[in-house]
Design a protein around this motif. Structure first.
Motif, PDB file in Angstrom:
ATOM      1  N   ALA A 123      29.165  45.111  43.059  1.00  0.00           N
ATOM      2  CA  ALA A 123      27.926  45.812  43.391  1.00  0.00           C
ATOM      3  C   ALA A 123      26.861  44.878  43.954  1.00  0.00           C
ATOM      4  O   ALA A 123      25.994  45.314  44.717  1.00  0.00           O
ATOM      5  CB  ALA A 123      27.384  46.530  42.155  1.00  0.00           C
ATOM      6  N   HIS A 124      26.888  43.605  43.587  1.00  0.00           N
ATOM      7  CA  HIS A 124      25.885  42.654  44.062  1.00  0.00           C
ATOM      8  C   HIS A 124      26.362  41.953  45.333  1.00  0.00           C
ATOM      9  O   HIS A 124      27.451  42.230  45.826  1.00  0.00           O
ATOM     10  CB  HIS A 124      25.537  41.674  42.953  1.00  0.00           C
ATOM     11  CG  HIS A 124      24.914  42.329  41.764  1.00  0.00           C
ATOM     12  ND1 HIS A 124      25.647  42.707  40.645  1.00  0.00           N
ATOM     13  CD2 HIS A 124      23.643  42.716  41.525  1.00  0.00           C
ATOM     14  CE1 HIS A 124      24.835  43.291  39.766  1.00  0.00           C
ATOM     15  NE2 HIS A 124      23.616  43.303  40.275  1.00  0.00           N
ATOM     16  N   THR A 130      28.424  49.926  45.636  1.00  0.00           N
ATOM     17  CA  THR A 130      28.173  50.619  44.376  1.00  0.00           C
ATOM     18  C   THR A 130      29.279  51.632  44.108  1.00  0.00           C
ATOM     19  O   THR A 130      29.619  52.445  44.974  1.00  0.00           O
ATOM     20  CB  THR A 130      26.824  51.341  44.415  1.00  0.00           C
ATOM     21  OG1 THR A 130      25.801  50.378  44.655  1.00  0.00           O
ATOM     22  CG2 THR A 130      26.547  52.059  43.104  1.00  0.00           C
ATOM     23  N   THR A 143      30.544  54.923  42.357  1.00  0.00           N
ATOM     24  CA  THR A 143      29.987  56.157  41.799  1.00  0.00           C
ATOM     25  C   THR A 143      30.979  56.890  40.918  1.00  0.00           C
ATOM     26  O   THR A 143      30.579  57.704  40.081  1.00  0.00           O
ATOM     27  CB  THR A 143      29.528  57.097  42.924  1.00  0.00           C
ATOM     28  OG1 THR A 143      30.627  57.385  43.798  1.00  0.00           O
ATOM     29  CG2 THR A 143      28.392  56.468  43.724  1.00  0.00           C
ATOM     30  N   ARG A 164      33.479  45.882  34.790  1.00  0.00           N
ATOM     31  CA  ARG A 164      32.050  45.991  35.090  1.00  0.00           C
ATOM     32  C   ARG A 164      31.156  45.623  33.898  1.00  0.00           C
ATOM     33  O   ARG A 164      30.073  46.175  33.730  1.00  0.00           O
ATOM     34  CB  ARG A 164      31.739  47.409  35.575  1.00  0.00           C
ATOM     35  CG  ARG A 164      32.394  47.744  36.916  1.00  0.00           C
ATOM     36  CD  ARG A 164      32.148  49.174  37.318  1.00  0.00           C
ATOM     37  NE  ARG A 164      32.826  50.115  36.424  1.00  0.00           N
ATOM     38  CZ  ARG A 164      32.638  51.423  36.430  1.00  0.00           C
ATOM     39  NH1 ARG A 164      31.756  51.959  37.268  1.00  0.00           N
ATOM     40  NH2 ARG A 164      33.303  52.192  35.578  1.00  0.00           N
TER      41      ARG A 164
END
Length: 352
Positions: free
Chosen positions: A35-36, A114, A116, A140
């Motif tokens: 995500a980063h 990201t 979902t 995560r």
């Protein structure tokens, strides 16, 4: 797009799994999703020589940027040097090696992506892309649970560029001669260059709240008192790690979605007292790279068994944690570790 393995989260555990699969299983296609904007976050992972086998240490050599043949601890009534090797891996090095290795083999690394939705056969991203996979690994980070009783190891670390050589020839893993505050407190120091030190203020505390400004000030004061004369801060990191006092591991796993294997902290694969996760991450990566069934349901069952077995083997560590946090006044907790470091070196190595 169909891939063989989708790794959700670009932390230590998934990065090592991706590296091992890439090195040993050329038949497998990988997508590593973070995500980063970079893999590995902002961390420095360390391990003792005795944490891994000789073969595992050789496989980790490309990631290690600093190694020392000994380590030191300091307490009010004990100073001791232990001739056990100590190794450190910074997240930029992990990101570099994993990124280059996967790219050279034609695998995908998705940064700033990201997630979902996630299940045993697919990962859906915020931009609408859906990745189908035979194996989805969820790495995560830690998953909160009412079935775990936790305390915390929290820290702020500053890399300091000094105005003169520091003259340290090895790491000080614990300097608990400092004022005891917010639980068991010690300073952790790694000499990363002739004039560069990483200094961390660490607290074994009841609550996870972290006062960054206070700990930054304490680190600078500690360095000044030691005569290191910090010239500038070149890097900062911080963290809050779970320290497990007790719980019900089977109920913990009953909350996890069936069929989706977890890795790393999410799978409770870390040392209950130190919080070190690298040795378990290495062992899991080796196990996954060696399995003949890279399927979500199969590995979910396998990792759950691994986690429960580790929990059962580590009951004594959780007892020690309860002694540390519940049987001593906060300002006296250091005495537990001071007593421990008087024990024979092989026992200390086995403890880690």
């Amino acid at each position: 797009m169909t891939v063989h393995v989708a790794l959700a989260g670009g932390g230590l555990a998934n990065c090592l799994i991706a590296l091992r699969l890439c090195q040993r299983r050329p038949d497998v296609r990988l997508t590593l999703i973070e995500a980063h904007d970079r893999l590995g976050g902002n961390h420095l992972w360390s391990f003792h020589d005795t944490d891994l086998t000789a073969d595992q240490r050789r496989e980790m050599e490309a990631l290690v940027v600093a190694r020392w043949p000994h380590q030191e601890v300091r307490f009010p009534s004990l100073e001791r040097r232990l001739d056990t090797g100590y190794n450190s891996i910074p997240s930029p090095r992990l990101a570099e090696v994993v990124g280059e290795t996967l790219a050279a083999a034609g695998h995908r690394v998705l940064l700033g992506a990201t997630i979902t939705d996630l299940d045993a056969r697919s990962v859906t991203l915020a931009d609408g892309e859906r990745l189908e996979a035979e194996l989805v690994l969820d790495g995560r980070g830690a998953r909160p649970s009412q079935h775990l009783s936790l305390a915390y190891q929290k820290f702020v670390g500053l890399q300091l560029e000094l105005d003169r050589p520091h003259e340290l020839d090895g790491p000080i893993l614990m300097d608990a001669t400092v004022e005891q505050r917010d639980g068991y407190r010690f300073l952790y120091t790694l000499p990363l260059g002739e004039r560069r030190l990483l200094v961390e203020d660490t607290r074994y505390a009841d609550e996870p709240d972290l006062d960054h400004d206070e700990l930054r000030t304490e680190i600078r004061d500690y360095a000044t008192t030691a005569g290191w004369g910090p010239r500038e801060v070149v890097h900062e990191e911080h963290g809050v790690l779970p320290i497990v006092l007790g719980g019900d591991v089977r109920r913990y796993w009953s909350e996890a979605p069936p069929g989706v294997p977890s890795v790393g902290l999410r799978a409770l694969l870390f040392h209950p007292t130190t919080g070190y996760s690298l040795p378990e991450a290495v062992r899991l990566a080796d196990a996954i790279a060696s399995t003949d069934r890279l399927e979500s349901e199969h590995l979910d069952r396998s990792i759950r068994r691994r986690s429960i077995d580790l929990w059962n083997r580590n009951g004594f560590y959780r007892l020690l944690n309860r002694m540390l946090f519940l049987a001593a006044r906060p300002e006296q907790r250091y005495r537990v570790l001071q007593r421990f470091y008087r024990l024979p070196r092989p026992l200390v190595e086995r403890f880690y």
